[in-house]
Design an enzyme around this catalytic site. Structure first.
Site: not given
Ligand code: NAP
Length: 244
Positions: A139, A152
């Site tokens: 991130s 985080y």
């Molecule tokens: P999201 O829509 O909340 O999706 C998160 C995913 O992670 C879900 O599929 C969830 O699966 C999975 N997950 C959570 N805990 C887990 C665990 N213990 N084991 C296996 N799977 C797990 O979030 P997103 O925005 O797509 O985020 C994806 C990645 O991008 C993350 O690493 C996040 O930190 C990073 N990121 C996101 C943003 C943003 O603005 N969205 C910015 C920077 C970085 P389940 O629901 O099945 O548990």
């Protein structure tokens, strides 16, 4: 032979967009989830019904045993692991004074140790193949730190350090390890922000908008393509110019 990718946390958001893109490009795809059984299996069924080669695999990335089983199941089903996308993650906002040890440990366990567990489990497979590609989703807060996101930011900074170290360790085996540092991406992870908070945030983004999950997925595809085979140990920011 078809190539195989494991995308952790691909039941929704960036992971789901990445899984779809790989499937559409003819890859065997493992959709990993932890809690969202319904979304993961709905996505899988819709891809399989379109002729794509996709399976789901439940594994909490923080749990070494479950991760090891996911890797074994993938090898049993598809025979190789060419790309690992460490995308699974959770966010946590709060003042440090309101962040309990248990909250801190939980974020580190999922966002940092989860990446370690998955990298460790696929490394022998990729070393044996003498090829492979690992892409870790960090991130921009891991690069510059976010106020009220100590755990985080620390976990995501750790992912960057892990990426650089592992890239050096695995390069002699023909394996690349890179990192993507997204900015504000339109997914459920930001659903806790009010419209006003989102607008304020977007005002500070030079490109004037949030990014999409598809834009991050496209970068993952690029880093796993032959065009990127001389790139390793790098951090690619996808943040609309917010962090330069
Ligand atoms: P999201 O829509 O909340 O999706 C998160 C995913 O992670 C879900 O599929 C969830 O699966 C999975 N997950 C959570 N805990 C887990 C665990 N213990 N084991 C296996 N799977 C797990 O979030 P997103 O925005 O797509 O985020 C994806 C990645 O991008 C993350 O690493 C996040 O930190 C990073 N990121 C996101 C943003 C943003 O603005 N969205 C910015 C920077 C970085 P389940 O629901 O099945 O548990």
């Amino acid at each position: 032979m078809k190539k195989t990718v494991i995308v952790t946390g691909s039941s929704k958001g960036i992971g789901a967009a990445t899984a779809i893109l790989f499937a559409q490009n003819g890859w065997n795809v493992v959709i990993n989830y932890n809690e969202s059984y319904e979304s993961a299996n709905l996505l899988c069924r819709s891809l399989v019904s379109n002729g794509y080669s996709v399976i789901t695999q439940k594994a909490n990335v923080a749990n070494k045993l479950e991760v090891d089983i996911m890797v074994k199941e993938t090898l049993y089903k598809f025979g190789s692991i060419d790309v690992l996308v460490n995308n699974a993650g959770v966010a946590y906002q709060g003042l440090i004074t309101d962040t309990d040890e248990i909250d801190f440990d939980s974020i580190i366990d999922i966002d940092l140790k989860g990446v370690f567990n998955c990298c460790k489990a696929v490394t022998p497979v990729m070393v044996n193949q003498k090829s492979g590609c690992i892409i870790n989703i960090s991130s921009m807060w891991g690069q510059v730190g976010a106020s009220c996101e100590v755990a985080y930011s620390a976990a995501k900074a750790g992912v960057i350090g892990l990426t650089k170290a592992l890239a050096k360790e695995l390069a002699p085996s023909g394996i690349t390890v890179n990192c993507i540092a997204p900015g504000l991406i339109e997914t459920g992870m930001n659903s806790n922000l009010t419209i006003e908070e989102l607008n304020d945030f977007v005002e500070g983004i030079p490109l004037g908008r949030m990014g999409s999950a598809d834009e991050v997925a496209a970068a993952v595809r690029f880093l796993s393509s032959p065009a990127a085979e001389y790139i390793t140990g790098q951090v690619l920011g996808i943040n609309g110019g917010f962090v330069v």
